[in-house]
Design an enzyme around this catalytic site. Structure first.
Site, mmCIF file in Angstrom:
data_model
loop_
_atom_site.group_PDB
_atom_site.id
_atom_site.type_symbol
_atom_site.label_atom_id
_atom_site.label_comp_id
_atom_site.label_asym_id
_atom_site.label_seq_id
_atom_site.Cartn_x
_atom_site.Cartn_y
_atom_site.Cartn_z
ATOM 1 N N ASP A 16 -13.087 2.494 4.130
ATOM 2 C CA ASP A 16 -11.915 2.453 5.003
ATOM 3 C C ASP A 16 -12.277 1.897 6.375
ATOM 4 O O ASP A 16 -11.405 1.626 7.190
ATOM 5 C CB ASP A 16 -11.325 3.863 5.179
ATOM 6 N N ASP B 13 0.841 -1.207 0.000
ATOM 7 C CA ASP B 13 0.000 0.000 0.000
ATOM 8 C C ASP B 13 0.872 1.252 0.000
ATOM 9 O O ASP B 13 2.046 1.223 -0.402
ATOM 10 C CB ASP B 13 -0.964 -0.065 1.205
ATOM 11 N N LYS C 220 -3.997 -0.846 -6.767
ATOM 12 C CA LYS C 220 -5.004 -0.186 -5.936
ATOM 13 C C LYS C 220 -4.935 1.292 -6.279
ATOM 14 O O LYS C 220 -3.950 1.951 -5.960
ATOM 15 C CB LYS C 220 -4.691 -0.447 -4.460
ATOM 16 N N TRP C 221 -5.946 1.798 -6.967
ATOM 17 C CA TRP C 221 -5.967 3.172 -7.486
ATOM 18 C C TRP C 221 -6.749 4.029 -6.500
ATOM 19 O O TRP C 221 -7.973 3.944 -6.430
ATOM 20 C CB TRP C 221 -6.626 3.178 -8.866
ATOM 21 N N ASP C 222 -6.017 4.859 -5.780
ATOM 22 C CA ASP C 222 -6.661 5.643 -4.720
ATOM 23 C C ASP C 222 -6.950 7.064 -5.198
ATOM 24 O O ASP C 222 -6.425 7.517 -6.229
ATOM 25 C CB ASP C 222 -5.742 5.674 -3.490
HETATM 26 C C1 GLA Z 1 -6.797 5.677 1.740
HETATM 27 C C2 GLA Z 1 -7.243 4.260 1.415
HETATM 28 C C3 GLA Z 1 -6.622 3.307 2.394
HETATM 29 C C4 GLA Z 1 -5.117 3.409 2.300
HETATM 30 C C5 GLA Z 1 -4.690 4.835 2.550
HETATM 31 C C6 GLA Z 1 -3.220 5.005 2.280
HETATM 32 O O1 GLA Z 1 -7.325 6.097 2.937
HETATM 33 O O2 GLA Z 1 -8.627 4.163 1.437
HETATM 34 O O3 GLA Z 1 -7.024 1.995 2.129
HETATM 35 O O4 GLA Z 1 -4.697 2.977 1.041
HETATM 36 O O5 GLA Z 1 -5.396 5.757 1.728
HETATM 37 O O6 GLA Z 1 -2.793 6.294 2.482
#
Ligand code: GLA
Length: 736
Positions: free
Chosen positions: A547, A359, A475-477
């Site tokens: 989250d 992550d 995982k594209w945030d």
């Molecule tokens: C967001 C995502 C989390 C994690 C954090 C990392 O809050 O939803 O799952 O990846 O960023 O900073």
């Protein structure tokens, strides 16, 4: 072709400007799926009226010439696509200022065609309309998916006028619905409390559901809804339900207007909010797709239709098996080195997980990503934390039999980053105004309406994938919304184009990524729950549902999400207790039994688990692998809801051939001596099923391993001994 329309048609295709629609021949347009119909008619003066969306009507011919008995001074009849102008008083789907300043638009029928696509399950009907007075054309495009009972629709607006026109409203669809009452069900919430469910009986007037956040639009509202017809209560199994979901990742608006004739007028589309869009001469605008379904089997039927459609047509990989995973975020956050990660991989492998996802925190050198205040945009591996690079971690994972995935947030930057130093003009901002920074007090959104930014964002993925082809999952945030809107790319008089072109820019990037990397799994994260809609899912495989990983909260979050989206897309992870977000403590079994109803992952530091806990995790993961195909691909029958006062809730997923099913049962409130009963729908009544309780050594069901008919299981159900809060039991049913 209709004779009276020939001249009009001819001039449209010869490119001449031809305005003023001719008289039309009354006729009926009936768009059908296996179980539903959308019925429209063309009147003699060329209006296209909308009559019905609901259960299938095979012979709709008598609708030609149907009378509404409405006086003309009370407005138009129900139109297939309502416009501002003429006799229409309702909120319009389309509002245009024409090149000469005319604010009216009155659409009339030109032609329609229906054809079956290469996939014979799919039929497309295109209705061509033109304005009575201006050279403006609209195409209404309806795509019917027979087996799924889904009809999707969008509009194409074409400017043939001499000069530019301005689109003020440009909804994807307007749908008039006629019933005695309308119960609206929709999602609301906030970060870490997403997808809560609201039921509202609509009264006369308007109710709208919308987002103006542009990025991360679905935390608070979601562009999806259900309308229960003729009943004031929401029902899982019975009654008529219309459900809709908009495929759009930007600002959206759904408007529900019950008018003086008790007709519910539903508008759905991109939000007109501050979004005037200029269309130059010869240009056209295509709206996002709106997805509708109808069910006579209550909310459950509507969900199953949408889930089927999603798997077959709406999600990037609708039928690809999903790996179980360990994600490093809640276990390691920003503090790790290579050893932390390889130890996690060892533990993940030992528990039977199939992928490791690195992550946040792995990148940035001048501005290392050691917290959330710096580094976004500088997508080079942090040499201090990972001197041997990503490949070392990825190949370590491979050696252990695990796939490797990685986190990125490519639409964003921090004011402390090399990217921002180099390209301050790439961020969304209005010069001379305060830049409102987001997460960490330094996070900024890149202006994806700018093609240079699109190139950069594509490059983030492309460079990563080229350098590390072993990446199987991204995982594209996207961890903030857009505000203080201003684009250095857009012209001063077209700043309002920003909203639409940002989202189109995102889609252009995703098109390129998917063309080049079709196999990589991509999660739409957006802070968890922030981008849960079918616009994104055309390119993404799954969403990070929230989250909030705490199991009790997750019952509601996953329930709400399941109304519109299949378990196939729902990332659900087991995390530590007490939970980092809510502080609540729940048993490990309960946490697994909740997470196993979606795409199972773990998100904790395994080295903090006891030996017993690891053994329990191993068992839960092994059991999940036995039935996950049913969760991913089966039909969902919810048993009650986590909102029910009795505190018992369940989910049954039944395989398409009805030979197998998996049933999750949960106790959310102390039951004392009451034994909850879980009736399981969707089974074949004549098949005998062996019921095996999973993920336990101490069955809660008196006849574990016993055999029951589908008839008995649906009429009497299972009665596991669930009594205390967070008791849970999972059953695998297999045909003998
Ligand atoms: C967001 C995502 C989390 C994690 C954090 C990392 O809050 O939803 O799952 O990846 O960023 O900073």
């Amino acid at each position: 072709m209709n004779k009276t329309l020939k001249p009009l048609f001819a001039c449209l295709f010869s490119g001449l400007i031809c305005t003023g629609a001719a008289a039309a021949e009354p006729q009926v347009i009936n768009i059908k799926t296996d179980g539903s119909s959308m019925v429209m008619s063309v009147t003699s003066d060329g209006e296209v009226l909308f009559h019905h969306f609901g259960g299938r009507i095979d012979d709709a011919a008598p609708v030609t010439g149907i009378k509404s008995y409405r006086r003309t001074d009370h407005g138009t009849d129900n139109l297939a696509y309502s416009t501002m102008g003429g006799r229409n008083f309702r909120e319009p789907a389309l509002r245009v200022t024409h090149a000469d300043g005319d604010m009216n638009t009155e659409l009339r029928y030109v032609s329609h065609t229906t054809r079956t696509l290469a996939d014979t399950n799919v039929t497309r009907t295109v209705i061509k309309l033109t304005d009575t007075n201006q050279a403006l054309d609209v195409e209404l495009v309806y795509t019917a998916y027979a087996e799924e009972n889904v009809i999707t629709t969008h509009a194409v607006i074409r400017n043939r006028e001499k000069g530019s026109i301005v689109l003020h409203s440009f909804y994807s669809s307007s749908l008039p619905v006629k019933a005695r009452s309308y119960l609206l069900t929709h999602l609301y919430g906030a970060w870490a409390r997403e997808s809560q469910v609201d039921h509202t009986l609509l009264t006369h007037g308007s109710k709208s559901i919308e987002s103006r956040k542009q990025v991360r639009t679905t935390h608070t509202e979601n562009p999806a809804f259900m309308i229960t017809l003729d009943s004031e209560s929401f029902d899982e199994n019975y009654g008529e339900v219309i459900a809709g979901a908009l495929a759009w990742s930007g600002n959206f608006r759904l408007n529900f207007e019950v008018d003086e004739f008790n007709v519910l007028n539903i508008l759905a589309g991109a939000n007109p909010y501050a979004s005037d869009y200029t269309l130059g001469e010869g240009e056209s605008f295509t709206t996002p797709e709106m997805i509708y379904t109808y069910s006579s089997e209550g909310a459950g039927g509507a969900s199953r239709n949408l889930h089927d459609w999603a798997r077959n047509y709406g999600v990037w990989h609708g039928h690809v098996p999903t790996p179980t995973l360990l994600n490093s975020w809640e276990g390691a956050a920003f503090s790790f080195d290579a050893k932390t990660l390889t130890d996690m991989i060892d533990d993940a492998a030992a528990m039977g997980l199939e992928m490791f996802v690195l992550d946040d925190g792995w990148f940035g050198n001048k501005y290392p990503r050691n917290n959330d205040k710096a580094g976004l945009g500088d997508w080079e591996v942090n040499r201090e934390k990972l001197p041997e690079g990503i490949d070392h971690i990825a190949s370590y994972a491979h050696d252990k039999g695990l796939k490797f995935g990685i986190w990125i947030e490519p639409e964003m930057t921090n004011s402390k980053s090399e990217l921002f130093e180099k390209h301050p003009e790439w961020v969304i901002q209005q010069p001379h105004r305060e830049m409102h920074k987001g997460r960490g007090g330094t996070q900024l959104v890149l202006d994806l309406s700018n093609p240079e930014v699109q190139e950069f964002v594509f490059g983030v993925v492309d460079k990563l994938m080229t350098a590390h082809p072993e990446i199987a999952y991204i995982k594209w945030d996207a961890n903030r919304c857009a505000n203080s809107i201003g684009s250095a790319f857009q012209r001063p008089d077209e700043q309002s184009h920003f909203w639409i072109e940002y989202t189109q820019g995102l889609y252009k990037v995703m098109e390129r990524i998917r063309a080049k990397y079709p196999d990589v799994l991509i999660q739409s994260c957006a802070s968890g729950g922030g981008r849960v809609e079918y616009g994104a899912l055309r390119y993404f495989d799954e969403v990070w549902t929230s989250d909030n990983t705490e199991a009790l909260s997750r019952t509601r979050i996953q329930y709400g999400t399941s109304l519109f989206f299949p378990a196939l897309v729902m990332g659900s992870h087991v995390s530590v207790t007490p939970n980092l977000q809510t502080g609540n403590s729940t048993p490990l079994k309960f946490r697994f039994d909740i997470a196993c109803a979606g795409r199972l992952g773990m998100e904790l530091q395994p080295k903090h688990m006891t030996e017993e806990e690891r053994a329990e995790a191993r068992r839960a993961i092994a059991d999940y692998k036995e039935y996950r195909d049913i969760v991913m691909q089966g039909d969902l029958y919810r048993i009650g809801s986590p909102y029910d006062e009795n505190g018992c809730y369940g989910l049954a997923y039944v395989s398409k051939d009805k030979r197998r099913a998996v049933v999750f049962t949960y106790c959310l409130l102390y039951q004392s001596r009451t034994v909850p009963q879980f009736r399981i729908r969707g089974l074949d009544p004549d098949t005998r099923y062996t019921v095996r309780e999973m993920n336990t050594e101490e069955p809660r069901f008196w006849f574990d391993g016993g055999t029951f008919s589908g008839e008995l299981l649906s009429r009497m159900g299972l009665n596991p001994k669930l009594s205390r809060i967070y008791d849970s039991a999972v059953f695998l049913l297999e045909a003998r």
